[in-house]
Motif scaffolding. Structure first.
Motif, PDB file in Angstrom:
ATOM      1  N   VAL A 329       0.837  -1.206   0.000  1.00 51.44           N
ATOM      2  CA  VAL A 329       0.000   0.000   0.000  1.00 51.44           C
ATOM      3  C   VAL A 329       0.873   1.258   0.000  1.00 51.44           C
ATOM      4  O   VAL A 329       0.612   2.226  -0.705  1.00 51.44           O
ATOM      5  CB  VAL A 329      -0.950  -0.014   1.224  1.00 51.44           C
ATOM      6  N   GLN A 330       1.951   1.234   0.786  1.00 52.68           N
ATOM      7  CA  GLN A 330       2.845   2.393   0.827  1.00 52.68           C
ATOM      8  C   GLN A 330       3.508   2.621  -0.530  1.00 52.68           C
ATOM      9  O   GLN A 330       3.686   3.752  -0.978  1.00 52.68           O
ATOM     10  CB  GLN A 330       3.912   2.185   1.908  1.00 52.68           C
ATOM     11  N   LEU A 331       3.906   1.522  -1.209  1.00 55.12           N
ATOM     12  CA  LEU A 331       4.495   1.661  -2.541  1.00 55.12           C
ATOM     13  C   LEU A 331       3.493   2.242  -3.532  1.00 55.12           C
ATOM     14  O   LEU A 331       3.832   3.056  -4.388  1.00 55.12           O
ATOM     15  CB  LEU A 331       4.994   0.296  -3.026  1.00 55.12           C
ATOM     16  N   VAL A 332       2.238   1.810  -3.426  1.00 58.67           N
ATOM     17  CA  VAL A 332       1.192   2.339  -4.312  1.00 58.67           C
ATOM     18  C   VAL A 332       1.009   3.828  -4.079  1.00 58.67           C
ATOM     19  O   VAL A 332       0.900   4.624  -5.019  1.00 58.67           O
ATOM     20  CB  VAL A 332      -0.134   1.580  -4.079  1.00 58.67           C
ATOM     21  N   GLU A 333       0.967   4.251  -2.810  1.00 62.10           N
ATOM     22  CA  GLU A 333       0.810   5.675  -2.505  1.00 62.10           C
ATOM     23  C   GLU A 333       2.010   6.466  -3.013  1.00 62.10           C
ATOM     24  O   GLU A 333       1.861   7.582  -3.509  1.00 62.10           O
ATOM     25  CB  GLU A 333       0.657   5.880  -0.995  1.00 62.10           C
ATOM     26  N   SER A 334       3.226   5.893  -2.898  1.00 61.51           N
ATOM     27  CA  SER A 334       4.414   6.561  -3.416  1.00 61.51           C
ATOM     28  C   SER A 334       4.310   6.746  -4.923  1.00 61.51           C
ATOM     29  O   SER A 334       4.692   7.772  -5.473  1.00 61.51           O
ATOM     30  CB  SER A 334       5.666   5.752  -3.062  1.00 61.51           C
ATOM     31  N   GLU A 335       3.794   5.715  -5.624  1.00 50.89           N
ATOM     32  CA  GLU A 335       3.606   5.816  -7.073  1.00 50.89           C
ATOM     33  C   GLU A 335       2.634   6.931  -7.437  1.00 50.89           C
ATOM     34  O   GLU A 335       2.840   7.690  -8.373  1.00 50.89           O
ATOM     35  CB  GLU A 335       3.104   4.473  -7.614  1.00 50.89           C
ATOM     36  N   LYS A 336       1.524   7.027  -6.629  1.00 50.21           N
ATOM     37  CA  LYS A 336       0.558   8.095  -6.889  1.00 50.21           C
ATOM     38  C   LYS A 336       1.193   9.466  -6.721  1.00 50.21           C
ATOM     39  O   LYS A 336       1.013  10.364  -7.526  1.00 50.21           O
ATOM     40  CB  LYS A 336      -0.633   7.968  -5.937  1.00 50.21           C
ATOM     41  N   MET A 337       1.942   9.658  -5.640  1.00 47.34           N
ATOM     42  CA  MET A 337       2.534  10.966  -5.372  1.00 47.34           C
ATOM     43  C   MET A 337       3.618  11.294  -6.397  1.00 47.34           C
ATOM     44  O   MET A 337       3.819  12.447  -6.738  1.00 47.34           O
ATOM     45  CB  MET A 337       3.128  10.988  -3.952  1.00 47.34           C
ATOM     46  N   ALA A 338       4.350  10.265  -6.886  1.00 42.84           N
ATOM     47  CA  ALA A 338       5.336  10.516  -7.932  1.00 42.84           C
ATOM     48  C   ALA A 338       4.653  11.023  -9.193  1.00 42.84           C
ATOM     49  O   ALA A 338       5.129  11.921  -9.870  1.00 42.84           O
ATOM     50  CB  ALA A 338       6.126   9.239  -8.226  1.00 42.84           C
ATOM     51  N   SER A 339       3.496  10.423  -9.512  1.00 41.91           N
ATOM     52  CA  SER A 339       2.716  10.892 -10.673  1.00 41.91           C
ATOM     53  C   SER A 339       2.271  12.326 -10.474  1.00 41.91           C
ATOM     54  O   SER A 339       2.337  13.152 -11.380  1.00 41.91           O
ATOM     55  CB  SER A 339       1.511   9.981 -10.881  1.00 41.91           C
ATOM     56  N   ASP A 527      -0.626  -7.550 -12.988  1.00 43.22           N
ATOM     57  CA  ASP A 527       0.097  -8.071 -11.828  1.00 43.22           C
ATOM     58  C   ASP A 527       0.918  -6.966 -11.186  1.00 43.22           C
ATOM     59  O   ASP A 527       1.526  -6.147 -11.888  1.00 43.22           O
ATOM     60  CB  ASP A 527       1.023  -9.220 -12.244  1.00 43.22           C
ATOM     61  N   PRO A 528       0.984  -6.914  -9.843  1.00 39.53           N
ATOM     62  CA  PRO A 528       1.809  -5.889  -9.182  1.00 39.53           C
ATOM     63  C   PRO A 528       3.288  -6.115  -9.465  1.00 39.53           C
ATOM     64  O   PRO A 528       3.763  -7.254  -9.528  1.00 39.53           O
ATOM     65  CB  PRO A 528       1.477  -6.067  -7.698  1.00 39.53           C
ATOM     66  N   PHE A 529       3.993  -5.013  -9.678  1.00 40.53           N
ATOM     67  CA  PHE A 529       5.436  -4.980  -9.905  1.00 40.53           C
ATOM     68  C   PHE A 529       5.858  -5.607 -11.238  1.00 40.53           C
ATOM     69  O   PHE A 529       7.035  -5.825 -11.477  1.00 40.53           O
ATOM     70  CB  PHE A 529       6.208  -5.666  -8.757  1.00 40.53           C
ATOM     71  N   PHE A 530       4.899  -5.863 -12.131  1.00 43.55           N
ATOM     72  CA  PHE A 530       5.266  -6.373 -13.462  1.00 43.55           C
ATOM     73  C   PHE A 530       5.452  -5.183 -14.406  1.00 43.55           C
ATOM     74  O   PHE A 530       4.556  -4.360 -14.572  1.00 43.55           O
ATOM     75  CB  PHE A 530       4.185  -7.296 -14.014  1.00 43.55           C
ATOM     76  N   THR A 531       6.626  -5.087 -15.031  1.00 47.46           N
ATOM     77  CA  THR A 531       6.911  -3.985 -15.947  1.00 47.46           C
ATOM     78  C   THR A 531       7.921  -4.438 -16.978  1.00 47.46           C
ATOM     79  O   THR A 531       8.763  -5.318 -16.699  1.00 47.46           O
ATOM     80  CB  THR A 531       7.449  -2.750 -15.202  1.00 47.46           C
ATOM     81  N   GLY A 538      10.952   1.707 -14.260  1.00 45.54           N
ATOM     82  CA  GLY A 538       9.530   1.392 -14.145  1.00 45.54           C
ATOM     83  C   GLY A 538       9.237   0.645 -12.859  1.00 45.54           C
ATOM     84  O   GLY A 538      10.000  -0.240 -12.431  1.00 45.54           O
ATOM     85  N   SER A 539       8.118   0.998 -12.202  1.00 49.74           N
ATOM     86  CA  SER A 539       7.764   0.362 -10.930  1.00 49.74           C
ATOM     87  C   SER A 539       6.833  -0.820 -11.117  1.00 49.74           C
ATOM     88  O   SER A 539       6.720  -1.682 -10.252  1.00 49.74           O
ATOM     89  CB  SER A 539       7.102   1.394 -10.005  1.00 49.74           C
ATOM     90  N   GLY A 540       6.101  -0.881 -12.221  1.00 49.34           N
ATOM     91  CA  GLY A 540       5.154  -1.968 -12.439  1.00 49.34           C
ATOM     92  C   GLY A 540       3.886  -1.841 -11.642  1.00 49.34           C
ATOM     93  O   GLY A 540       3.142  -2.805 -11.472  1.00 49.34           O
ATOM     94  N   LEU A 541       3.593  -0.641 -11.117  1.00 45.42           N
ATOM     95  CA  LEU A 541       2.396  -0.456 -10.296  1.00 45.42           C
ATOM     96  C   LEU A 541       1.289   0.309 -11.015  1.00 45.42           C
ATOM     97  O   LEU A 541       0.180   0.411 -10.494  1.00 45.42           O
ATOM     98  CB  LEU A 541       2.763   0.282  -9.000  1.00 45.42           C
ATOM     99  N   GLY A 542       1.590   0.905 -12.195  1.00 45.47           N
ATOM    100  CA  GLY A 542       0.600   1.751 -12.869  1.00 45.47           C
ATOM    101  C   GLY A 542      -0.675   1.004 -13.216  1.00 45.47           C
ATOM    102  O   GLY A 542      -1.785   1.388 -12.825  1.00 45.47           O
ATOM    103  N   THR A 543      -0.553  -0.101 -13.964  1.00 43.98           N
ATOM    104  CA  THR A 543      -1.753  -0.859 -14.353  1.00 43.98           C
ATOM    105  C   THR A 543      -2.373  -1.576 -13.162  1.00 43.98           C
ATOM    106  O   THR A 543      -3.591  -1.766 -13.109  1.00 43.98           O
ATOM    107  CB  THR A 543      -1.392  -1.867 -15.456  1.00 43.98           C
ATOM    108  N   HIS A 544      -1.536  -1.976 -12.191  1.00 50.79           N
ATOM    109  CA  HIS A 544      -2.077  -2.630 -10.998  1.00 50.79           C
ATOM    110  C   HIS A 544      -2.952  -1.666 -10.195  1.00 50.79           C
ATOM    111  O   HIS A 544      -4.035  -2.020  -9.735  1.00 50.79           O
ATOM    112  CB  HIS A 544      -0.911  -3.140 -10.128  1.00 50.79           C
ATOM    113  N   ILE A 545      -2.475  -0.402 -10.063  1.00 45.57           N
ATOM    114  CA  ILE A 545      -3.265   0.619  -9.374  1.00 45.57           C
ATOM    115  C   ILE A 545      -4.566   0.866 -10.131  1.00 45.57           C
ATOM    116  O   ILE A 545      -5.651   0.963  -9.542  1.00 45.57           O
ATOM    117  CB  ILE A 545      -2.449   1.928  -9.242  1.00 45.57           C
ATOM    118  N   THR A 546      -4.466   0.946 -11.466  1.00 48.00           N
ATOM    119  CA  THR A 546      -5.672   1.168 -12.275  1.00 48.00           C
ATOM    120  C   THR A 546      -6.682   0.040 -12.078  1.00 48.00           C
ATOM    121  O   THR A 546      -7.890   0.272 -11.918  1.00 48.00           O
ATOM    122  CB  THR A 546      -5.282   1.260 -13.767  1.00 48.00           C
TER     123      THR A 546
END
Length: 585
Positions: A329-339, A527-531, A538-546
């Motif tokens: 969850v923290q990694l996902v939030e970090s990805e959002k804030m980076a965006s 899948d999470p972390f797949f990129t 690339g973090s691989g979280l963009g499509t997973h978050i979507t």
């Protein structure tokens, strides 16, 4: 160090426009002076005709050719007259004087009042005046006189004025160039140079030392940009620290999980060996049943204890899994804030351009006010100067208003999108305008490319949902197309088709014409972390978050379709009204 050409371009454009206007205005003034002088000469010719017409008329009536020639010679001595033609009543020429009309055939027809001819580059103009003699109370025309002047006389009259006009224009242009050059260098060129130089010294490992310090006293837009950039570095440092802590927690949880698995394997192997030994003892010692039973009970007790230990290890394993989920969850939030950070950087650059233009126009208007005030104090303010100042002031105010409105629109679009992405609140949105606002907030990523985005959405389609989820979904999909789909492409195309379905749901079909993905990659897309860009950050979280936003936050469905080389399509179906009891990601 890259050259900063913004101030030079602005200075060149401003001076080019001013010089062009100065040339046009000076040309108009010269032409005006020319025609005013010509009109004045025409009036002089009329005045002279009235003065000498009586004596000429009497001389011709009395057939006194000598006297009429003398009067014509006297007229020729006038500064504004370069030629004289005197004719009798039968249109025969009595006297023709003046070098400018020598060798020039001048047709004068009965009834002509004005004559205009060209001799080389000289324009000759003349006016025919009838000579009327009253005999016994009856007017009789005894002939006519034609007085000639030329453009040479007009130019001689206005020569000094022309020099003064040209000198004044050159002087004002030179002074304005020096003032604008110094102002641009002090307020724009030097601060921009310092800003660019400090930004190029950015070091991700030394965020605190990478902060910008321009040393400006005035609270202008560059200071606002400096503060925003430094604030962004502070947030990046905070996010990096949180990410580092989460990484450490993840490593520690993995280590604990490995230890627990090893201990569990050892316990299982140990108990299996004990059970095997017990079975062998049972077969080999059938006669000692009581003893075997006691040993069996002892083995059962040991097994129970092993099971209890196994349950304890299982609980510890569940706790480790919870810690892993928290880290995710923290990694996902970090990805959002980076965006969101990328969005801030892009919109700050676009807002700076119209604000810079407004500052330039405001500075120019301030200088013009000083000039007009000095003319007013010196009592040299003319109506033309005041009219020119009013026109220039209106143009400057129009330029400032237009660019400030443009900056305001950019900030308004960014503000709503940024607030929504940082919030999970449910609110009513008009999907047509909201989708365009999202695309506008991403224009800094598109403006250096030839990619296009087409949106088809009913204008009356309203939704009640977490607006931040909608914004994050479109942002992730568009950025994935730009980074992955349109790699090595010049003109990518994205089409977004939004329709309202009969079952109170909204269907969104997102399609790009990028390079697409293979079936193997498509099966792992969410899948999470797949990129496919791991080596490029690339973090691989963009499509997973979507996927989580559509499934969990909006309670919808998401399907991806693609073939290698034929683009990628997402089909999203979500309810118009999101249930209140949802679990927000």
């Amino acid at each position: 160090m890259k050259k900063i050409s913004l101030s030079r371009k602005l200075l060149t454009k401003v001076l080019t426009i001013y010089i062009g206007l100065t040339v046009v205005i000076t040309a108009v003034q010269i032409v005006s002076e020319y025609y005013l002088a010509k009109n004045h000469i025409e009036n002089e010719l009329k005045t002279l005709q009235k003065t000498f017409s009586g004596s000429l008329t009497r001389a011709i009536w009395e057939l006194n050719v000598q006297q009429s020639s003398t009067i014509a010679t006297g007229l020729l001595a006038m500064p504004s007259i370069e030629g004289v033609i005197l004719r009798d009543e039968s249109n025969e020429i009595i006297t023709k004087l003046g070098q400018i009309i020598d060798g020039v055939e001048i047709p004068i027809e009965p009834g002509d009042e004005q004559i205009l001819i060209n001799k080389g580059n000289v324009e000759i103009f003349g006016y025919v005046y009838p000579l009327i003699f009253e005999f016994s109370g009856r007017p009789i025309q005894v002939g006519d006189v034609t007085l000639f002047s030329s453009s040479n006389i007009v130019i001689e009259r206005i020569e000094v004025a022309l020099y003064l006009l040209v000198f004044k224009a050159l002087l004002i242009t030179t002074i304005l160039f020096i003032i604008i050059l110094v102002t641009f260098k002090r307020l724009l060129s030097q601060p921009l140079y310092e800003l660019t130089e400090q930004i190029e010294n950015f070091d991700i490992e030394r965020l605190e030392q990478s902060k910008i310090e321009l040393g400006l006293v005035d609270q202008n837009e560059l200071v606002v940009l400096q503060d925003a950039y430094n604030s962004l570095l502070d947030r990046i440092a905070g996010y990096s620290k949180q990410l580092e802590n989460a990484h450490k927690d993840l490593i520690e949880a993995n280590n604990k999980l490995d230890d627990q698995n090893l201990m569990l394997e050892q316990e299982v192997a140990k108990k299996t060996a004990n059970l095997s030994r017990v079975m062998l003892d049972l077969e080999s010692q059938k006669k000692e049943l009581e003893k075997s039973q006691k040993e069996l009970k002892a083995g059962m007790n040991v097994k129970n204890k092993a099971e209890e230990a196994l349950m304890g290890k299982h609980k510890e394993l569940e706790q480790s899994m919870e810690e892993l989920k928290s880290a995710q969850v923290q990694l996902v939030e970090s990805e959002k804030m980076a965006s969101l950070g990328g969005l801030v950087a892009g919109i700050a650059h676009d807002v700076n351009t119209p604000i810079g233009i407004s500052v330039t126009a405001s500075s120019y208007l301030t200088e013009q006010i000083k000039v007009i005030n000095e003319k007013y104090q010196d009592k040299t303010l003319s109506p033309k100067s005041l009219e020119r100042f009013i026109n220039e002031a209106n143009e400057s105010i129009k330029l400032i208003t237009t660019n400030l409105k443009r900056a305001s629109d950019l900030v308004a679009s960014f503000k709503q999108i940024a607030v929504d992405q940082a919030s999970e609140a449910i609110r009513n949105i008009e999907l047509h305008n909201y989708t365009h606002d999202i695309v506008n907030s991403l224009k800094p990523h598109l403006k250096k490319t030839q990619h296009t985005i087409e949106i088809s959405c009913p204008k009356d389609l309203n939704m009640r949902c977490p607006a931040g989820a909608i914004s994050q979904i479109f942002t992730n999909l568009i950025m994935n197309s730009l980074i992955h789909g349109f790699e090595k492409m010049r003109q990518g195309q994205i089409k977004i088709a939004i329709t309202e379905e009969a079952d109170e749901t909204v269907k969104i079909v997102y399609r790009d014409n990028g390079k697409g993905v293979s079936r193997d990659v498509l099966s792992k897309l969410f899948d999470p972390f797949f990129t496919t860009k791991r080596e490029k950050g690339g973090s691989g979280l963009g499509t997973h978050i979507t996927y989580n936003l559509v499934k969990q936050t909006l309670h919808g469905q998401l399907v991806a379709e693609s073939e290698l080389g034929h683009g990628l399509t997402y089909i999203i179906t979500i309810p118009k009204v999101t249930p209140v009891e949802q679990d927000v990601l």
